[in-house]
Design a protein around this motif. Structure first.
Motif, PDB file in Angstrom:
ATOM      1  N   GLY A   1     -91.763 -40.790  18.130  1.00  0.00           N
ATOM      2  CA  GLY A   1     -92.835 -40.216  17.075  1.00  0.00           C
ATOM      3  C   GLY A   1     -94.254 -40.458  17.928  1.00  0.00           C
ATOM      4  N   LEU A   2     -94.193 -41.635  18.190  1.00  0.00           N
ATOM      5  CA  LEU A   2     -95.622 -42.044  18.892  1.00  0.00           C
ATOM      6  C   LEU A   2     -95.769 -41.105  20.228  1.00  0.00           C
ATOM      7  N   ILE A   3     -95.049 -41.086  20.868  1.00  0.00           N
ATOM      8  CA  ILE A   3     -95.277 -40.138  22.196  1.00  0.00           C
ATOM      9  C   ILE A   3     -95.453 -38.879  21.803  1.00  0.00           C
ATOM     10  N   ALA A   4     -94.625 -38.047  20.894  1.00  0.00           N
ATOM     11  CA  ALA A   4     -94.799 -36.850  20.348  1.00  0.00           C
ATOM     12  C   ALA A   4     -96.236 -36.593  19.801  1.00  0.00           C
ATOM     13  N   ALA A   5     -96.460 -37.573  19.029  1.00  0.00           N
ATOM     14  CA  ALA A   5     -98.067 -37.531  18.276  1.00  0.00           C
ATOM     15  C   ALA A   5     -99.170 -37.385  19.310  1.00  0.00           C
ATOM     16  N   TRP A   6     -99.111 -38.420  20.192  1.00  0.00           N
ATOM     17  CA  TRP A   6     -99.998 -38.469  21.374  1.00  0.00           C
ATOM     18  C   TRP A   6    -100.031 -37.201  22.001  1.00  0.00           C
ATOM     19  N   GLY A   7     -98.827 -36.710  22.319  1.00  0.00           N
ATOM     20  CA  GLY A   7     -99.050 -35.361  23.299  1.00  0.00           C
ATOM     21  C   GLY A   7     -99.298 -34.104  22.398  1.00  0.00           C
TER      22      GLY A   7
ATOM     23  N   ILE B   1     -96.881 -27.712  15.775  1.00  0.00           N
ATOM     24  CA  ILE B   1     -95.650 -27.005  16.270  1.00  0.00           C
ATOM     25  C   ILE B   1     -95.576 -27.702  17.584  1.00  0.00           C
ATOM     26  N   ILE B   2     -96.815 -28.077  18.325  1.00  0.00           N
ATOM     27  CA  ILE B   2     -96.484 -29.018  19.558  1.00  0.00           C
ATOM     28  C   ILE B   2     -95.899 -30.333  19.363  1.00  0.00           C
ATOM     29  N   PHE B   3     -95.943 -30.855  18.031  1.00  0.00           N
ATOM     30  CA  PHE B   3     -95.319 -32.155  17.718  1.00  0.00           C
ATOM     31  C   PHE B   3     -94.044 -31.922  17.651  1.00  0.00           C
ATOM     32  N   ILE B   4     -93.341 -30.783  17.202  1.00  0.00           N
ATOM     33  CA  ILE B   4     -92.072 -30.444  16.897  1.00  0.00           C
ATOM     34  C   ILE B   4     -91.470 -30.352  18.001  1.00  0.00           C
ATOM     35  N   ILE B   5     -91.883 -29.465  19.203  1.00  0.00           N
ATOM     36  CA  ILE B   5     -91.666 -29.127  20.242  1.00  0.00           C
ATOM     37  C   ILE B   5     -91.069 -30.432  21.077  1.00  0.00           C
TER      38      ILE B   5
ATOM     39  N   LEU C   1    -102.639 -31.876  23.416  1.00  0.00           N
ATOM     40  CA  LEU C   1    -102.698 -30.598  23.615  1.00  0.00           C
ATOM     41  C   LEU C   1    -102.714 -29.447  22.628  1.00  0.00           C
ATOM     42  N   GLY C   2    -102.676 -29.956  21.551  1.00  0.00           N
ATOM     43  CA  GLY C   2    -103.062 -29.180  20.201  1.00  0.00           C
ATOM     44  C   GLY C   2    -104.557 -28.736  19.927  1.00  0.00           C
ATOM     45  N   GLY C   3    -104.607 -27.387  19.556  1.00  0.00           N
ATOM     46  CA  GLY C   3    -106.234 -26.931  19.283  1.00  0.00           C
ATOM     47  C   GLY C   3    -106.502 -27.108  18.006  1.00  0.00           C
ATOM     48  N   GLY C   4    -105.640 -26.503  17.069  1.00  0.00           N
ATOM     49  CA  GLY C   4    -105.916 -26.379  15.616  1.00  0.00           C
ATOM     50  C   GLY C   4    -104.867 -27.219  15.037  1.00  0.00           C
ATOM     51  N   CYS C   5    -104.654 -27.295  13.506  1.00  0.00           N
ATOM     52  CA  CYS C   5    -103.717 -27.841  12.689  1.00  0.00           C
ATOM     53  C   CYS C   5    -102.711 -27.499  13.033  1.00  0.00           C
TER      54      CYS C   5
END
Length: 57
Positions: A7-13, A26-30, A17-21
């Motif tokens: 979860g930490l790695i996914a949240a940081w990524g 979506i990027i977190f889930i991927i 990488l994310g632009g908006g909410c």
């Protein structure tokens, strides 16, 4: 991989990488799913090695 670190790695990524909410979610889930798949492959490889060792004894 531990779900906490996954979860930490996914949240940081997702934050990097994310632009908006919506895109951040979506990027977190991927990333979360991809990290889970990497973990499954490494467990399968370890199980294969254990099976070969058990058969050869």
């Amino acid at each position: 991989m531990n779900n906490f670190f996954r979860g930490l790695i996914a949240a940081w990524g997702a934050k990097k990488l994310g632009g908006g909410c919506f895109s951040t979610i979506i990027i977190f889930i991927i990333i979360w799913v991809l990290l889970g798949k990497c973990n499954q492959q490494s467990q399968a490889a370890a199980q294969l090695v254990r099976t070969k060792v058990a058969i050869s004894k």
